[in-house]
Each structure stands twice: as C-alpha cells, then as structure tokens.
Design an enzyme around this catalytic site. Sequence first.
Site, PDB file in Angstrom:
ATOM      1  N   SER A   1       0.856  -1.192   0.000  1.00  0.00           N
ATOM      2  CA  SER A   1       0.000   0.000   0.000  1.00  0.00           C
ATOM      3  C   SER A   1       0.883   1.229   0.000  1.00  0.00           C
ATOM      4  O   SER A   1       2.028   1.191   0.498  1.00  0.00           O
ATOM      5  CB  SER A   1      -0.879   0.005   1.255  1.00  0.00           C
ATOM      6  OG  SER A   1      -1.528   1.258   1.442  1.00  0.00           O
TER       7      SER A   1
ATOM      8  N   TYR B   1      -2.373  -1.646  10.232  1.00  0.00           N
ATOM      9  CA  TYR B   1      -2.494  -1.847   8.790  1.00  0.00           C
ATOM     10  C   TYR B   1      -1.257  -1.317   8.079  1.00  0.00           C
ATOM     11  O   TYR B   1      -0.648  -2.010   7.257  1.00  0.00           O
ATOM     12  CB  TYR B   1      -3.747  -1.159   8.259  1.00  0.00           C
ATOM     13  CG  TYR B   1      -3.873  -1.234   6.759  1.00  0.00           C
ATOM     14  CD1 TYR B   1      -4.428  -2.359   6.157  1.00  0.00           C
ATOM     15  CD2 TYR B   1      -3.421  -0.201   5.936  1.00  0.00           C
ATOM     16  CE1 TYR B   1      -4.534  -2.450   4.771  1.00  0.00           C
ATOM     17  CE2 TYR B   1      -3.521  -0.284   4.556  1.00  0.00           C
ATOM     18  CZ  TYR B   1      -4.076  -1.410   3.984  1.00  0.00           C
ATOM     19  OH  TYR B   1      -4.163  -1.500   2.607  1.00  0.00           O
TER      20      TYR B   1
END
Length: 246
Positions: free
Chosen positions: A137, A150
């Site tokens: 990400s 995350y």
Amino acid sequence: MKTTGNTIFLTGGTSGIGLGLARRFRDLGNTVVISGRRKDLLDQLAADEGFGTVELDVADPASIAAAYESVTTRYPETNVLITMAGVMRGEDLLDPAHLETAEEAIEINLLGTIRSITKFLPFLLDKPEATIVTVSSGLAFTPLVVTPTYNATKAAVHSYSEALRAQLRGTNVQVMELVPPAVQTYLFEGKAPDPSWMPLEEYVDGTMQAFADQPDAHEVLFGVGFLRNSELENRYAETFATLNNH
C-alpha cells in the site's frame, strides 16, 4: 509478468481491487481463480462471471493448505499467485481493546501473505514464467495515523517482497509488488469510499496498463507516487501532515 496465457490464483478477489483485476485478467484470456470465506458469494461469481473459485480464510493455516490442494489439483497450470486478501480497520492506541484489531491485521495481511507464498512457492518453482504478486500500500511508505497496524503490515509486506525477490534471483519465479493508493472500495471497514480517493475503474485501468508496459517491474505503481515517493523526494513530513490532516 506476461498479461495473457496465465492461470492466476488470487487470495481474495471477491470485491474491490482484487475483483477488478480478476475481471481484467480474465478478459485478456487468462484462467482466473478467486477465493474468499463466503461460499455463497463465490458460487454467485462462478455462475455469473465464470471464475474458478476456492474457499479460503488466510488467517487459518489449515484453510491455506486445503486451498493449495484444491487449486493445484483442479488448476495444475497455475503459474501466478496474487496475495490480495487483506483487512483495514481503524485503531485507537490509547484503548487496550485495539490489540485485537492489531492481531487480526497481522494474522491476515502479513502472516496470511507469508503462509500463502510459503505453501505455493515449491509448486511455482516448477512452472515456467511463474510470478508472485504481493500487495502492499502507499501507506507502507507514508502512514495513516488512524490505521497504525495496517500501515505496519503493509510496510512489512514491502520488506518481505524485497527479500523474497532477492532470494529468488536466478529462479523462474518473478516477484512483483502491487502498491495501491487510496481507491474507492470498502476495504477500510466502517468507512464509505471517499470521493477524493481514486475511482476503482481508473485504478484498475492504470494498473493493468502498468503490468503491460513494465512486465519486469519490481513495483507496480499507478497513482501512488504522492505516498510512495514522499521520503525519496524529501517531502515526507509535509506529506505525512497533509495525509493525516485530510
């Protein structure tokens, strides 16, 4: 990675970016197998869209082993693994209850990736033009304060991908890392897609073009330079502040 003539297995792939990419790869003539925890949804996608499907919970090592047996038996030509399954939830680090959320993110995003790759790698080493696509990400490079674990799992996936690629140098297995920006999906649990995020179809279009244009790329990048390159371009502090103030 070639974009046609593959048999592709995605961990995940029933929604969002995973499903978008699965559709595009299928439309290019690849055999595409998607997975997930909901049998009813898998059955619907198989019936409506012609995907191969396998039940899989990447948080469960036994489920990964069962999915491996199913995929390699039913689709013995599998030569591409895309580790798409993931979760994204907010955390308040002042609340001890956040630990459950953190542990789940590590179990799914990081250990799920590592366990899936570990299970499939010996099989892929025997396949011509094999590829492993990990999914990190932009937040691996510039973190979002409200999703600390995350971010950390995706930074770990990036690091793991770098090491995996180096250790597989000289083999037939290519390692590519997909690095998405904020895309209009429902990945971030409890938050509807923000209009400022990239539309899903735009992201899928750009990413498929990136696969085609740079088949040997280490990182598949589209629309993520603001986050991915903040430190490289000496604007990390400014980018971090802009991201988190927004």
